[in-house]
Design an enzyme around this catalytic site. Structure first.
Site, PDB file in Angstrom:
ATOM      1  CB  THR A  43      -1.003   0.152   1.239  1.00 51.04           C
ATOM      2  OG1 THR A  43      -1.796  -1.011   1.155  1.00 51.04           O
ATOM      3  CG2 THR A  43      -1.785   1.031   1.075  1.00 51.04           C
ATOM      4  CG  HIS A  51      -4.922   1.744 -12.604  1.00 47.95           C
ATOM      5  ND1 HIS A  51      -4.111   2.470 -13.481  1.00 47.95           N
ATOM      6  CD2 HIS A  51      -4.243   1.377 -11.687  1.00 47.95           C
ATOM      7  CE1 HIS A  51      -2.776   2.164 -12.963  1.00 47.95           C
ATOM      8  NE2 HIS A  51      -3.020   1.515 -11.886  1.00 47.95           N
ATOM      9  NE  ARG A 324       4.017  -4.702  -8.714  1.00 49.33           N
ATOM     10  CZ  ARG A 324       4.408  -4.393  -9.834  1.00 49.33           C
ATOM     11  NH1 ARG A 324       3.457  -3.981 -10.844  1.00 49.33           N
ATOM     12  NH2 ARG A 324       5.680  -4.326 -10.096  1.00 49.33           N
TER      13      ARG A 324
END
Lengths: 505, 433, 118
Positions: A43, A51, A324
């Site tokens: 984060t 997006h 990620r």
């Protein structure tokens, strides 16, 4: 032992958004986070972009939740005073083949519900973004995406959940999880030397009716501890450059390249704080390896210059990387197994989707409530606002009034970013007070400028020591164990002269 | 309405204030963000300051005290704990001079806006952070700029580490190598990217050699390791292109990395005011009298270009302060003629001042510049419109040491539009044999 | 033969000092270098700067220096004494903090004025 209706494990942006949504309901919610602050994983280390949603495959959870999440974020960021700016984006193509990719993205966007898209020629694109490469011959323009402060977004959601009654317990690593007679027994461990919040009771065992796994990179282990193996985590690291504000206007939109391989590729974007962000690459790593490398940074540098050749990398002020929590699934893993819910595999566009993930998981929870005939109703009152003092954004009259009220706002501590002592004090007066220098940085913006805390670091360390009532030698950079100083002068009389003194000839 | 507001109460601001007062200005205000005057000198407790200016070796606090005492004897007003937030041009004129508005926030004065006829920018500089040199690896605690470490040790009284590697051999890095050693730390290495140190020989001898601290020239830190606290740093040799050579890695077990990798003028306010910045110095473009592109705003000291000796900061700032006084008291006619622009040619990396108004030059102007590499012997050549107009013999030029040449009014009169400064190396040829 | 880098000017001459020949210096470019080479080889001296604890003042560390250079061999002994020293504000510049430090004949003095906290 405290008993809860629901336990959210992990307080990154997904856990925070889930807790935020659940806190609208009459539930006893606990959030268990293994680190000493929220938002310390992926984060805090991503591109900070909401997006538009043309990238995910139509029909996927990603596609649906991205578009919905980004739309929700606009309003929530306003209400919760999270830095947010709609700047739009461009995907650039360097060949006719790549134009086909833009067209595919355009169609995908339409299917996913993205509005305001347009395909431009290179000329038209350069009129809007003069620093784009001459090699750009086509560009997909979209006006709905936004830039956001990702850690403030997560913090605001977590703080709001806490204000609405959710209990956040930091420094709680889940080490045991089992279901017994319809309730989950949760055992946690507090790391040695952890700086606890003032009201922390040090309790480590909890029970909850429902467990939500939002443990990011650790979600697979948690899942496998209680259920048959379902997904495999394939951590993907992305490395970044963060450039000085001098470079912050190099582009005014997020510039992507037509995706040819995996991921969205290297982007060049203004940040909501006024800097320029460049990255990420995409590489497989083992576990939470957030180091940067020559190789990775060089690749990012090269790729970015392809879109925007004039970027001045000598203005770099920081490199970082984020890992990620991708899985071998092509989509988010949002599933309920009885009273256990996975919110796993939240890689990009996880930040954009977060609020929609919160809603989706809450729906899964509602299904469980219905199955088990458990009462599940919205609260009558829900505090859905948050306000922060940002001294540098105020006008003259507001500054004057503020300083009159509290002279601490007249003391500028971080000179690069003009952050006052008053704002730092304010951070300690929030539902989730900071315990580290980086914690203060995420809440106030200190040390984010071009000297990266060189000047204000020592001063903020003093403030932190005083507020937490700890010796300055215990002040942390960030996580437990990251003490900044190794000793004080007070005890130096006891020091031995190195190697018993030095002989000079 | 002030005659002059000086932003920054370090060595530059103090010297400017004193000079402006001596020249006859009476309404002068120094705005200082710290609780005391003296700036960075307060944490530079080592000696070696003042050899040029006071002809004796002082420590930083002593050097500062000399100027503070001088300023205290004048009627110069000082606001401590106060930060200037902006420099704004106004529509107003006073005595025909444009008036500037300076909003500031301070513990005593709260939020106020002061008006002034002139401004001296004396905000100093800041250290380049890790990102400025791009060191890959993890981002643990234990990576400090040398100046931050110096503050922890000398002002706050804390040790930032026990086993230390220093990147960069500038003077702050060298001074901190000795300081940390005396305080009980083990300094394992001082690592310098260039094939020469940018620090003074005296500091290499007295700070490194005295304590057997190895200096690795043509080396750099190529990786930082350690999750929460620095555990190791990897040092590699670099080739002539300054890129690391694979296979030359040395691993140091340490808990701390100090960075002494350059200083950058602190020009937030300057840029905000719309003053033109020179990308080479990273400070404002200045004229022969230290005036910037905005009339009545002067810059001096490290905010203008980074100095290596405080003595030269004082000299330059006295000129800036005196010029501000001349400006306000209208001792000099405002020139409309196009200035002579100084340009750094081969071998030089920048020149200050960047612009010269010949009619404002009384007898001579000093050009300050840095060279791009080491020259054992060289000629500094000034040309204008293709004609050589002056030549100066120099020995031992190094990038770490600011150079200066004195250009007389007569020489200057030969310059038209542009004045190009180049460094011509003199290669000694063996005679006889 | 002892090798030294001269610190008198930026040139940094490599000096060779012949200890067996009355400390004769070669490699120097000027007389100052010869002088430095001799002193540095016969009896090197250094100024020590450090801080001592200061109680009751606006700041807690008081910077100090040896008023003159002391024999290099006494630096560690002097620093060990500095570490054990605490003074009380107010402090004046030049105030003697430790007289005749480490038997060097040189005083350790304060280099900063520190006012007492009211």
């Amino acid at each position: 032992m405290e008993t809860f209706d629901v336990a959210v494990i992990g307080c990154g942006v997904s856990g925070a958004a889930i807790a935020y949504e659940l806190s609208k309901y009459d539930l006893r919610t606990v959030i268990l986070e293994k680190e000493n602050d929220v938002a310390t994983g992926a984060t805090k280390a991503n591109s900070g972009i909401m997006h538009a949603g043309f990238d995910p495959k139509p029909g996927s959870l990603m596609a649906r939740l991205n578009v919905r999440g980004s739309a929700l974020a606009r309003e929530v960021c306003r209400k919760l005073d999270v830095p947010y700016k709609e700047c739009g984006a461009m995907v650039v193509a360097f060949s006719e083949e790549e134009k086909e990719i833009l067209e595919r993205l355009y169609r995908q966007g339409e299917e996913n519900g993205v509005k305001n898209q347009e395909i431009l020629t290179g000329e038209e694109a350069r009129k809007m973004e003069p620093n784009l490469s001459e090699e750009v011959i086509w560009a997909l323009l979209e006006n709905d995406s936004a830039i956001v402060s990702p850690w403030e977004f997560a913090l605001a959601l977590a703080e709001t959940a806490v204000k609405n009654g959710a209990k956040l317990l930091l420094n709680r690593e889940v080490v045991g999880l089992k279901e017994e007679t319809g309730t989950w027994q949760i055992e946690t461990k507090i790391a040695e030397g952890a700086l606890l919040q003032k009201d922390d009771t040090k309790e480590t065992s909890f029970t909850a009716k429902v467990v939500i796994n939002a443990a990011g990179l650790n979600a697979e282990f948690l899942h496998d501890a209680v259920l048959p193996h379902r997904f495999k985590t394939r951590p993907k690291r992305g490395q970044y450059y963060l450039l000085d504000k001098i470079e912050g206007t190099r582009v005014s939109r997020t510039i992507f390249q037509a995706p040819t391989g995996r991921g969205k590729g290297v982007l060049v974007s203004p940040t909501v704080h006024g800097n320029l962000i460049v990255g990420p690459n995409s590489e497989d790593v083992i576990g939470n390896d957030t180091a940067t490398s020559w190789d990775g940074l060089d690749k990012v540098n090269e790729a970015a210059k392809k879109s925007v050749p004039s970027i001045d990398f000598s203005q770099n002020i920081r490199n970082f990387s984020g890992v990620r929590a991708r899985t071998d699934e092509d989509d988010f893993v949002l599933e309920r197994h009885g009273s256990y819910i996975d919110a796993a595999g939240i890689c990009s566009p996880g930040l954009s989707s977060a609020l929609a993930i919160g809603e989706y998981v809450t729906e899964l929870f509602a299904q469980w409530a219905e199955e088990t005939k458990t009462a599940f109703a919205k609260k009558e009152t829900f505090i859905d606002e948050r306000k922060k003092v940002r001294f540098k954004e105020l006008n003259a009259e507001e500054k004057e009034a503020l300083i009159q009220k509290d002279p601490a706002y007249a003391h500028v501590v971080c000179r690069c970013e003009t952050i006052t002592e008053g704002e730092i004090r304010d951070a300690f007066d929030t539902p989730i007070p900071p315990v580290s220098l980086d914690g203060i940085k995420r809440r106030t913006g200190t040390g984010m400028g071009r000297c990266q805390g060189g000047f204000c670091g020592p001063q903020i360390a003093q403030i932190l020591a005083k507020e937490l009532d700890i010796p300055e030698t215990k002040v942390l950079q960030e996580l437990t164990g990251s003490e900044i100083l190794t000793g004080g002068m007070a005890d130096r009389a006891q020091q031995e002269t190195p190697e018993g003194g030095r002989e000079y000839v | 309405m002030y005659d002059l507001i000086i932003i920054g109460g370090g060595p530059a601001g103090l010297a400017a204030a004193k000079a402006a007062w001596d020249k006859g200005l009476t309404k002068i205000l120094i705005v200082e963000r710290n609780w005391e005057l003296g700036g960075i000198l307060n944490q530079c407790i080592h000696n070696g300051f003042g050899l040029h200016h006071f002809k004796e070796e002082l420590t930083g606090p002593e050097y500062a005290a000399r100027y503070i005492d001088e300023v205290e004897k004048t009627g110069v007003e000082v606001r401590l704990d106060t930060m200037v937030l902006d420099i704004r041009q106004t529509e107003r004129k006073e005595d025909g001079l444009p008036v500037y508005e300076i909003p500031m926030a301070g513990k005593e004065c709260g939020y106020t806006c002061e008006l002034t006829k002139s401004v001296v920018l004396a905000m100093g500089c800041r250290e380049r952070p890790r990102g400025g040199v791009v060191i890959p690896g993890t981002r643990p605690a234990g990576v400090f700029t040398a100046g931050a470490a110096q503050r922890y040790v000398n002002i706050d009284g804390y040790m930032p580490g026990k086993r230390v590697v220093i990147l960069g051999s500038g003077d702050i890095g060298l001074i901190m190598a000795r300081r940390m050693t005396l305080e009980g730390a083990k300094v394992l290495a001082c690592v310098e990217l260039m094939p020469y140190s940018s620090g003074l020989n005296r500091n290499i001898v007295q700070c490194l050699n005295d304590y057997d601290i190895p200096l690795y020239l043509s080396h750099t830190v190529t990786e930082i390791r350690g999750e929460k606290r620095v555990e190791q740093v990897v040092v590699s040799e670099v080739g002539p292109d300054r890129k690391p050579i694979p296979g030359t890695e040395m691993v140091f077990d340490c808990d701390t990395l100090l960075l002494s990798v350059g200083l950058i003028p602190e020009n937030e306010l300057t840029q905000g005011a719309g003053i033109e910045i020179d990308r080479r110095t990273k400070g404002a473009f200045v004229y022969e009298n230290m005036e910037t592109s905005l009339p009545g705003i002067f810059a001096c000291g490290n905010v203008c270009h980074v100095h290596d000796l405080v003595d030269f900061v004082s000299d330059e700032s006295e000129r800036a302060g005196a010029s501000a006084a001349d400006y306000v008291l209208k001792k000099k006619a405002v020139s409309e003629a196009a200035p002579v622009v100084t340009k750094n040619g081969d071998g030089a990396t920048y020149i200050v001042p960047q612009r010269i108004r010949p009619e404002n030059v009384e007898k001579f102007v000093k050009l300050f510049f840095r060279v791009g590499r080491i020259f054992p012997k060289a000629d500094i050549v000034l040309t204008s419109a293709g004609n050589e107009i002056a030549r100066f013999h120099k020995k031992f030029l190094a990038p770490g040491e600011m150079q200066n040449i004195v250009v007389t009014k007569e020489v200057l009169s030969k310059a038209t539009e542009e004045l190009l400064l180049t460094v011509e190396e003199i290669v000694e040829t063996e005679v006889g044999a | 033969m002892k090798e030294l880098i001269c610190i008198c000017c930026p040139q940094g001459c490599h000096l060779f000092v012949d200890e067996e020949n009355d400390f004769a210096v070669t490699g120097n470019s000027c007389e100052r270098g010869a002088e430095y080479g001799r002193t540095e080889s016969m009896a090197p001296v250094r100024v020590l700067t450090s801080t001592v604890t200061c109680e009751g003042g606006a700041i807690s560390r008081c910077p100090v220096k040896t008023k003159d250079a002391i024999p290099k061999g006494k630096i560690w002994e002097a620093e060990a004494l500095v570490k054990q020293t605490s003074i009380k504000a107010p402090v004046q510049i030049g105030q003697v903090v430790i007289a005749d430090i480490a038997g060097s004949g040189v005083d350790l003095i304060a280099t900063k004025e520190i006012g007492a906290l009211k």
